[in-house]
Write a protein that holds these residues in place. Structure first.
Motif, PDB file in Angstrom:
ATOM      1  N   GLU A  78       0.790  -1.348  -0.199  1.00  0.00           N
ATOM      2  CA  GLU A  78      -0.083  -0.070  -0.004  1.00  0.00           C
ATOM      3  C   GLU A  78       0.912   1.381   0.156  1.00  0.00           C
ATOM      4  OE1 GLU A  78      -2.530  -0.505   3.303  1.00  0.00           O
ATOM      5  OE2 GLU A  78      -3.944  -2.011   2.489  1.00  0.00           O
ATOM      6  N   LEU A  79       1.980   1.135   0.905  1.00  0.00           N
ATOM      7  CA  LEU A  79       2.788   2.331   0.935  1.00  0.00           C
ATOM      8  C   LEU A  79       3.434   2.786  -0.670  1.00  0.00           C
ATOM      9  CD1 LEU A  79       4.594   2.072   4.232  1.00  0.00           C
ATOM     10  CD2 LEU A  79       2.720   3.710   3.566  1.00  0.00           C
ATOM     11  N   PHE A  80       3.928   1.632  -1.292  1.00  0.00           N
ATOM     12  CA  PHE A  80       4.178   1.757  -2.705  1.00  0.00           C
ATOM     13  C   PHE A  80       3.341   2.207  -3.623  1.00  0.00           C
ATOM     14  CE2 PHE A  80       7.829  -1.669  -1.668  1.00  0.00           C
ATOM     15  CZ  PHE A  80       8.784  -0.638  -2.481  1.00  0.00           C
ATOM     16  N   ILE A  81       2.286   1.785  -3.345  1.00  0.00           N
ATOM     17  CA  ILE A  81       1.043   2.131  -4.421  1.00  0.00           C
ATOM     18  C   ILE A  81       0.861   3.801  -4.030  1.00  0.00           C
ATOM     19  CG2 ILE A  81      -1.155   1.920  -4.943  1.00  0.00           C
ATOM     20  CD1 ILE A  81      -0.838  -1.117  -4.390  1.00  0.00           C
ATOM     21  N   GLU A  82       0.495   4.127  -2.696  1.00  0.00           N
ATOM     22  CA  GLU A  82       0.097   5.629  -2.458  1.00  0.00           C
ATOM     23  C   GLU A  82       1.218   6.554  -2.361  1.00  0.00           C
ATOM     24  OE1 GLU A  82      -2.316   5.241   1.314  1.00  0.00           O
ATOM     25  OE2 GLU A  82      -3.271   3.153   0.490  1.00  0.00           O
ATOM     26  N   SER A  83       2.382   6.312  -2.633  1.00  0.00           N
ATOM     27  CA  SER A  83       3.318   7.159  -2.131  1.00  0.00           C
ATOM     28  C   SER A  83       3.706   7.640  -3.587  1.00  0.00           C
ATOM     29  CB  SER A  83       4.769   6.510  -1.640  1.00  0.00           C
ATOM     30  OG  SER A  83       5.303   5.386  -2.373  1.00  0.00           O
ATOM     31  N   ASP A  84       3.462   7.017  -4.654  1.00  0.00           N
ATOM     32  CA  ASP A  84       3.553   7.321  -6.078  1.00  0.00           C
ATOM     33  C   ASP A  84       5.133   7.539  -6.350  1.00  0.00           C
ATOM     34  OD1 ASP A  84       0.982   7.743  -6.677  1.00  0.00           O
ATOM     35  OD2 ASP A  84       1.014   9.804  -5.710  1.00  0.00           O
ATOM     36  N   ALA A  88       4.919   2.358 -12.094  1.00  0.00           N
ATOM     37  CA  ALA A  88       3.845   1.037 -12.104  1.00  0.00           C
ATOM     38  C   ALA A  88       3.689   0.348 -10.948  1.00  0.00           C
ATOM     39  CB  ALA A  88       4.431   0.045 -13.306  1.00  0.00           C
ATOM     40  N   PRO A  89       2.653   0.957 -10.029  1.00  0.00           N
ATOM     41  CA  PRO A  89       2.635   0.248  -8.678  1.00  0.00           C
ATOM     42  C   PRO A  89       2.339  -1.035  -8.894  1.00  0.00           C
ATOM     43  CG  PRO A  89       0.773   1.927  -9.371  1.00  0.00           C
ATOM     44  CD  PRO A  89       1.632   2.070 -10.416  1.00  0.00           C
TER      45      PRO A  89
END
Length: 113
Positions: A78-84, A88-89
């Motif tokens: 989630e941190l990878f996805i939400e941190s931008d 490509a998350p």
């Protein structure tokens, strides 16, 4: 079911390894990647160990550990996805982590019945 889930968690570990190996060399990606690598590969290892448990309470305890690792893995993804920080998350990895968490939560609940 047991062997299928062992194979599935091992494949998930391999996908986590591949993902973390492809990360950019930044401080943020390094920190998150190390955490993800540790927790993501622990799911399969702890599940395999749970299947070799000596008693039902031992199995239940180890399944609890698997749940914790799956939840933590979901968090790092989630941190990878939400941190931008990535172009490509890892949404596919996140979906699989969520499914694994649901499966192990269900197993844990059934063991308490």
């Amino acid at each position: 079911m047991e062997k299928d889930l062992e194979k599935r968690t091992k494949n998930f570990s391999l996908n986590v390894i591949r993902f973390t190996a492809s990360l950019p060399r930044t401080r943020e990606a390094d920190v998150l990647g190390r955490q993800l690598l540790r927790s993501g590969t622990s799911i399969g290892a702890n599940y395999r160990e749970a299947n070799r448990g000596v008693s039902r309470p031992d199995f239940a305890n180890k399944i609890g550990t698997v749940q914790k690792e799956a939840s933590e893995t979901q968090y790092w993804l989630e941190l990878f996805i939400e941190s931008d920080i990535l172009k490509a998350p890892p949404t596919t990895l996140h979906a699989e982590a969520s499914e694994l968490l649901a499966i192990f939560t269900s197993i844990g609940k059934k063991l308490k019945e």
